[in-house]
Design a protein around this motif. Structure first.
Motif, short mmCIF file in Angstrom:
data_model
loop_
_atom_site.label_atom_id
_atom_site.label_comp_id
_atom_site.label_asym_id
_atom_site.label_seq_id
_atom_site.Cartn_x
_atom_site.Cartn_y
_atom_site.Cartn_z
N GLY A 48 43.27 48.43 11.80
CA GLY A 48 42.58 47.31 11.57
C GLY A 48 43.70 46.20 11.68
N HIS A 49 43.54 45.11 11.72
CA HIS A 49 44.63 43.87 11.85
C HIS A 49 44.42 43.18 10.42
CE1 HIS A 49 44.60 44.30 16.13
NE2 HIS A 49 45.88 43.66 15.87
N GLY A 50 45.75 43.18 9.80
CA GLY A 50 45.78 42.47 8.52
C GLY A 50 46.99 43.10 7.78
N ASP A 51 47.20 42.40 6.62
CA ASP A 51 48.43 42.82 5.79
C ASP A 51 48.12 44.04 4.99
OD1 ASP A 51 50.24 40.77 6.54
OD2 ASP A 51 49.21 39.35 5.18
N SER A 52 47.30 44.43 4.73
CA SER A 52 46.64 45.62 3.98
C SER A 52 45.47 46.22 4.23
CB SER A 52 47.17 45.60 2.56
OG SER A 52 46.17 44.89 1.97
N LYS A 104 59.05 39.78 18.69
CA LYS A 104 58.97 39.41 17.03
C LYS A 104 57.94 38.81 16.69
CE LYS A 104 63.83 40.24 16.63
NZ LYS A 104 64.25 40.86 15.52
N GLU A 105 56.78 38.99 17.60
CA GLU A 105 55.33 38.34 17.29
C GLU A 105 54.99 38.91 15.78
OE1 GLU A 105 50.90 38.13 18.92
OE2 GLU A 105 52.36 39.62 19.80
N TYR A 106 54.36 38.21 14.89
CA TYR A 106 53.80 38.91 13.85
C TYR A 106 52.38 38.64 13.56
CZ TYR A 106 53.21 40.07 8.94
OH TYR A 106 52.94 40.85 7.70
N ARG A 107 51.48 39.91 13.98
CA ARG A 107 50.16 40.06 13.90
C ARG A 107 49.84 41.40 13.38
NH1 ARG A 107 45.50 41.16 17.83
NH2 ARG A 107 43.82 40.06 16.78
N PRO A 108 50.06 41.26 12.17
CA PRO A 108 50.03 42.91 11.34
C PRO A 108 48.98 43.94 11.71
CG PRO A 108 49.47 40.98 9.89
CD PRO A 108 50.05 40.29 10.90
N VAL A 109 49.57 45.22 11.92
CA VAL A 109 48.35 45.98 12.13
C VAL A 109 48.49 47.07 11.10
CG1 VAL A 109 47.66 47.85 13.79
CG2 VAL A 109 48.37 45.56 14.70
N VAL A 110 47.44 47.43 10.14
CA VAL A 110 47.45 48.51 9.41
C VAL A 110 46.81 49.55 9.81
CG1 VAL A 110 45.39 47.52 7.93
CG2 VAL A 110 47.11 48.68 6.95
N VAL A 111 47.38 50.89 9.43
CA VAL A 111 46.92 51.90 9.70
C VAL A 111 46.57 52.89 8.51
CG1 VAL A 111 47.92 52.21 12.01
CG2 VAL A 111 49.11 52.94 10.29
N THR A 112 45.46 53.67 8.28
CA THR A 112 45.39 54.57 7.34
C THR A 112 45.09 55.97 7.67
OG1 THR A 112 42.97 54.09 7.12
CG2 THR A 112 44.48 52.53 5.87
N ALA A 113 45.49 56.94 6.66
CA ALA A 113 45.04 58.19 6.98
C ALA A 113 44.39 58.81 5.78
CB ALA A 113 46.20 59.09 7.37
N PHE A 128 52.30 47.71 10.27
CA PHE A 128 53.38 47.40 11.21
C PHE A 128 53.35 45.86 11.49
CE2 PHE A 128 52.15 51.89 11.77
CZ PHE A 128 53.43 52.38 11.66
N ALA A 129 54.34 45.28 12.16
CA ALA A 129 54.54 44.01 12.26
C ALA A 129 53.73 43.48 13.57
CB ALA A 129 55.95 43.48 12.98
N ASN A 130 53.29 44.28 14.50
CA ASN A 130 52.24 44.18 15.58
C ASN A 130 52.10 45.44 16.06
OD1 ASN A 130 54.23 44.84 17.67
ND2 ASN A 130 55.15 42.63 17.20
N GLU A 131 51.02 45.39 17.26
CA GLU A 131 50.60 46.38 18.03
C GLU A 131 51.60 47.47 18.36
OE1 GLU A 131 47.14 48.94 18.86
OE2 GLU A 131 47.23 47.23 17.63
#
Length: 144
Positions: A48-52, A104-113, A128-131
């Motif tokens: 998903g997209h976001g900081d956390s 260096k684009e900042y569009r955070p992507v969060v992954v979970t397991a 991650f900072a971006n995709e």
């Protein structure tokens, strides 16, 4: 708060769908049957997209089962399982590819397991900072 509830609901339902059959199989074994020769490895992976995960909206979720064989809704389950086996299930040890250049684009992507890896509970989250950075660092495990 609304996004946290979505993440919790998505992870809970998917984990139940993935891990539920694993618990029932042990109870259904006939008496005198030999025990399974492998520990269960079944995960729910999300992106998903976001900081956390607490503030991100889940965009994609897949299941990945690696024992007894690679399966699930992950598009490259055999490769993802092989990479996780190579690191002993350590998501932080997944190595970044050297041949990728990212902006260096900042569009955070969060992954979970979340789930079970070789019989042990797993809960992993990384932003991650971006995709592009995600795809370079997480190899095929989070490429869906």
């Amino acid at each position: 708060m609304r996004n946290t509830a979505r993440w919790a609901a998505a992870l809970g339902l998917t984990a139940t769908a993935v891990c539920g059959p694993l618990t029932g199989a042990a109870l259904a074994a006939p008496s005198g049957a030999t025990a399974s020769l492998y520990a269960p490895s079944a995960l729910v992976l999300t992106v998903g997209h976001g900081d956390s995960a607490a503030v991100a909206t889940p965009e994609r979720a897949v299941t990945l089962t690696c024992a007894p064989s690679a399966s699930g809704t992950h598009p490259a389950a055999p490769l993802a399982c092989a990479e996780l086996r190579g690191t002993g299930g350590d998501f932080n040890a997944l190595t970044a590819r050297d041949d990728v250049l990212c902006t260096k684009e900042y569009r955070p992507v969060v992954v979970t397991a979340a789930g079970v890896w070789q019989g042990k509970r797993v809960s992993y989250e990384r932003t991650f900072a971006n995709e592009c950075v995600k795809n370079a660092a997480a190899t095929s495990v989070f490429a869906f």
